[in-house]
Design an enzyme around this catalytic site. Structure first.
Site, PDB file in Angstrom:
ATOM      1  N   ASN A 137       0.898  -1.262   0.025  1.00  0.00           N
ATOM      2  CA  ASN A 137      -0.021  -0.019  -0.156  1.00  0.00           C
ATOM      3  C   ASN A 137       0.960   1.411  -0.118  1.00  0.00           C
ATOM      4  O   ASN A 137       2.109   1.164   0.023  1.00  0.00           O
ATOM      5  CB  ASN A 137      -0.734  -0.234   1.232  1.00  0.00           C
ATOM      6  CG  ASN A 137      -2.261   0.642   0.933  1.00  0.00           C
ATOM      7  OD1 ASN A 137      -2.125   1.818   0.421  1.00  0.00           O
ATOM      8  ND2 ASN A 137      -3.363   0.099   1.343  1.00  0.00           N
ATOM      9  N   HIS A 153      23.612   2.178  11.530  1.00  0.00           N
ATOM     10  CA  HIS A 153      24.962   2.778  11.497  1.00  0.00           C
ATOM     11  C   HIS A 153      25.791   2.272  13.087  1.00  0.00           C
ATOM     12  O   HIS A 153      25.079   1.440  13.623  1.00  0.00           O
ATOM     13  CB  HIS A 153      24.775   4.379  12.029  1.00  0.00           C
ATOM     14  CG  HIS A 153      24.008   5.167  10.844  1.00  0.00           C
ATOM     15  ND1 HIS A 153      24.680   5.695   9.722  1.00  0.00           N
ATOM     16  CD2 HIS A 153      22.726   5.091  10.586  1.00  0.00           C
ATOM     17  CE1 HIS A 153      23.872   5.797   8.918  1.00  0.00           C
ATOM     18  NE2 HIS A 153      22.469   5.714   9.463  1.00  0.00           N
ATOM     19  N   GLY A 161      -0.195  -1.770   8.707  1.00  0.00           N
ATOM     20  CA  GLY A 161       0.352  -0.470   8.314  1.00  0.00           C
ATOM     21  C   GLY A 161       1.059  -0.021   9.532  1.00  0.00           C
ATOM     22  O   GLY A 161       1.033  -0.123  10.696  1.00  0.00           O
ATOM     23  N   SER A 206      -0.423  -3.749  12.798  1.00  0.00           N
ATOM     24  CA  SER A 206      -0.117  -2.383  12.709  1.00  0.00           C
ATOM     25  C   SER A 206       0.860  -1.689  13.708  1.00  0.00           C
ATOM     26  O   SER A 206       0.467  -1.769  14.925  1.00  0.00           O
ATOM     27  CB  SER A 206      -1.270  -1.701  12.397  1.00  0.00           C
ATOM     28  OG  SER A 206      -2.265  -2.254  11.408  1.00  0.00           O
ATOM     29  N   THR A 214      12.132  -6.600  16.075  1.00  0.00           N
ATOM     30  CA  THR A 214      13.377  -6.371  16.284  1.00  0.00           C
ATOM     31  C   THR A 214      14.097  -7.466  16.012  1.00  0.00           C
ATOM     32  O   THR A 214      15.454  -7.840  16.355  1.00  0.00           O
ATOM     33  CB  THR A 214      13.857  -5.660  17.633  1.00  0.00           C
ATOM     34  OG1 THR A 214      13.083  -6.331  18.937  1.00  0.00           O
ATOM     35  CG2 THR A 214      13.293  -4.093  17.614  1.00  0.00           C
ATOM     36  N   LYS A 246      -0.312 -14.018  19.380  1.00  0.00           N
ATOM     37  CA  LYS A 246      -1.273 -15.238  18.872  1.00  0.00           C
ATOM     38  C   LYS A 246      -0.625 -16.069  18.069  1.00  0.00           C
ATOM     39  O   LYS A 246      -0.077 -15.707  17.122  1.00  0.00           O
ATOM     40  CB  LYS A 246      -2.500 -14.754  18.410  1.00  0.00           C
ATOM     41  CG  LYS A 246      -3.673 -15.541  17.971  1.00  0.00           C
ATOM     42  CD  LYS A 246      -5.005 -14.827  17.255  1.00  0.00           C
ATOM     43  CE  LYS A 246      -6.001 -15.728  17.047  1.00  0.00           C
ATOM     44  NZ  LYS A 246      -7.274 -15.088  16.318  1.00  0.00           N
TER      45      LYS A 246
END
Length: 187
Positions: free
Chosen positions: A84, A114, A141, A159, A164, A182
Site C-alpha cells: 500500500n 549505523h 500499516g 499495525s 527487532t 497469537k
C-alpha cells in the site's frame, strides 16, 4: 580489495558517499520519481519500472505510490506482492519478500544501520543486515522491520509493530518491541 558496494551488500562497514554508490542511488531515485509520478492506468510501465529497479520482481507485483528505496537492486520480490501507499525499503543489504505478501500503508523495511562506535559514525560509515520475509505474510500499516530480521511463513505483523527479532511461522506479533500475541491455525 572489495569495493564499497561489495562491502555494503555483505553487511560490512562501508562508505555511502562512494561514487559508485552515489550513482546507484541516483539511478534508483530517477526510476522512483517516474514510478511515483505516472498514472495507475499505466500499469505495464509501472511493472517495467519495478522490474528495472529490483534485483528480482516476479509477476503480479504492485506497489501503490509513493514508494521509496535506496538502491532497488537488493530487493527481491516473489509473485503476488502488494504494498500500500508510503512503503519504504532501505535496501543496503538484500531484502527477500516471499509469495503472496501484503504490506499495509507506510510499512518500513530497514536493512541499513549505523555503527555504535561514535568515531565510525563521525567518519560517515554505515552497514546493514539482510531482511527476509516468508510466503503469505501480512505486514500491517506503519509496522517497522529492523535490520537482520526474518519473518516466518504465514505470519502477521500487527499495525504499528516494531520488529527487532525474528518472527516464527504462523503467528501474530505486535507491540514495540514486537512479541507473539497469537498463534495462528492454518488449514
Amino acid at each position: 580489495m572489495p569495493s564499497e558496494r561489495e562491502k555494503m551488500v555483505n553487511g560490512e562497514l562501508y562508505d555511502p558517499t562512494d561514487p559508485e554508490l552515489l550513482a546507484d542511488s541516483k539511478r534508483a531515485r530517477e526510476l522512483l520519481a517516474e514510478y511515483n509520478r505516472i498514472s495507475g492506468a499505466e500499469y505495464e510501465r509501472r511493472l517495467d519500472l519495478l522490474d528495472e529497479l529490483f534485483g528480482t520482481c516476479a509477476e503480479a507485483c504492485w506497489i501503490d505510490p509513493p514508494f521509496r528505496c535506496d538502491y532497488g537492486y537488493n530487493v527481491h520480490v516473489d509473485e503476488g506482492f502488494y504494498a500500500n501507499v508510503g512503503c519504504v525499503i532501505l535496501d543496503v543489504c538484500r531484502v527477500d519478500i516471499g509469495r503472496n505478501c501484503l504490506f499495509g500503508p507506510s510499512v518500513h523495511v530497514y536493512t541499513a544501520s549505523h555503527p555504535l562506535d561514535p568515531a565510525d559514525r563521525a567518519r560517515g560509515l554505515a552497514y546493514g543486515e539482510p531482511v527476509s520475509i516468508g510466503d503469505d505474510v501480512w505486514i500491517g500499516g506503519r509496522a517497522v522491520l529492523n535490520p537482520g530480521v526474518t519473518i516466518g511463513d504465514g505470519s502477521v505483523v500487527a499495525s504499528g509493530a516494531v520488529v527487532t527479532d525474528d518472527v516464527p511461522e504462523g503467528v501474530v506479533v505486535g507491540g514495540n518491541p514486537a512479541g507473539v500475541v497469537k498463534e495462528l491455525e492454518t488449514g
